[in-house]
Design an enzyme around this catalytic site. Sequence first.
Site, mmCIF file in Angstrom:
data_model
loop_
_atom_site.group_PDB
_atom_site.id
_atom_site.type_symbol
_atom_site.label_atom_id
_atom_site.label_comp_id
_atom_site.label_asym_id
_atom_site.label_seq_id
_atom_site.Cartn_x
_atom_site.Cartn_y
_atom_site.Cartn_z
ATOM 1 C CG HIS A 1 77.007 95.513 174.402
ATOM 2 N ND1 HIS A 1 75.805 96.049 173.993
ATOM 3 C CD2 HIS A 1 77.355 94.597 173.455
ATOM 4 C CE1 HIS A 1 75.424 95.456 172.873
ATOM 5 N NE2 HIS A 1 76.349 94.584 172.507
ATOM 6 C CD GLU B 1 74.259 93.330 175.326
ATOM 7 O OE1 GLU B 1 74.396 92.594 174.322
ATOM 8 O OE2 GLU B 1 73.373 94.184 175.414
ATOM 9 C CB THR C 1 70.241 96.101 169.529
ATOM 10 O OG1 THR C 1 70.619 95.458 168.287
ATOM 11 C CG2 THR C 1 71.454 96.350 170.372
#
Length: 263
Positions: free
Chosen positions: A93, A104, A199
Site C-alpha cells: 500500500h 495503512e 479491502t
Amino acid sequence: GSKWSYIGPDGEKAWPKKYPFCGGIFQSPIDFHKDILQYDSNLLPLEFIGYNVSSTDQFTLINNGHSVKMYLLPTMYIRSLPFEYTASQLHLHWGNRNKSEGSEHTVSGKHFAAELHIVHYNSEKYPDVTAAMDKADGLAVLAILFEIGPFNPSYEKIFRHFRNVKYKDQMVQVPGFNIQELLPERLDEYYRYEGSLTTPPCYPSVLWTVFRHPVKISHEQLLALETAMYCTESDDPEPLEMVDNFRKVQEFHERLVFISFRE
Ligand SMILES: NS(=O)(=O)c1c(F)c(F)c(S(=O)(=O)CCO)c(N[C@H]2CCc3ccccc32)c1F
Ligand SMILES: [Zn+2]
C-alpha cells in the site's frame, strides 16, 4: 467481480453497500496511540520457516488492479502464533509522488511512506486461504512500515519487476530469494491486535502483527512504487494511476493493542 476502488463513487465510503462487513466490527487499519497500548510479556518473536526460498524457485508477481501482489509458496509458514499460519501472498500500500504517506496503520496519528503486508492463513484448521479468510481465526497478516533511507537491495528484488506489471492482470515471475530479508530489525518488537482485511470483503478475520521498526527504501525506490502501476488494463483508453491504495484508519473503541516492547 471486485468492483470497488479507493477513489470516486466506488471508494471506501461506499464499500459497506456491497460488502457489509466493511461497515462492521473490528475493522482495520487503526492508529496506534499510547492510551490504547498495553504491554504483554507473552508476545514472543515470530518464527519463520521456509522463508529462505531458493533462486531456482519462482514467485508470481501480479497487478490485480488494487495492488501489486506476489504469491508465496505453501512451504513458507510462521510458528509461535496460536496456530501455524501458512504464507499466501504479499502486497503493498502506498501514497503518491506528491505525498509519500501511504501506510495503512499510523503511529500517533502519523503515516509512514508505505506498508507491506504478508498474508498467511491458519493451515492447522483450514485447507486454503479461501476457506480461512472469513473465519475469526483464519488469517494472520504481518505488516512492515516503510520510511525513506538508503537504497534497499532486498526490496529491489521485487521492485525491479514493476515495469512488467504496469497494467491490471499483467504478471511476471520473480526468482526466489530469502523473504526474511524484507523484514525489519527487532522482530521481537511489534503491535498485535485482532482486526480485519483492509479491502473488501473486510472480513474481521485477521490477527495483525505490525512491526515496531520500519524498513528503509530509497527515495527513488519509493517513487518507482508510486509511479509504476495502473489500476487499468493496458488497452484502457482512460488509464488510472495506482496511487493512494490505502484505507483510512478505523474507529477503535473500548479495545486494546498489545505491544511486545516496553516504551
Ligand atoms: N490489506 S489486506 O492484507 O487486508 C489485503 C489487501 F489489501 C489486498 F489488496 C488483498 S488482494 O487480494 O490483493 C485484493 C483484495 O482481495 C488482500 N487479499 C486477501 C483478501 C481476500 C483474499 C483471498 C485470498 C488471499 C488473500 C486475500 C488482502 F488481504
Ligand atoms: Zn494490505
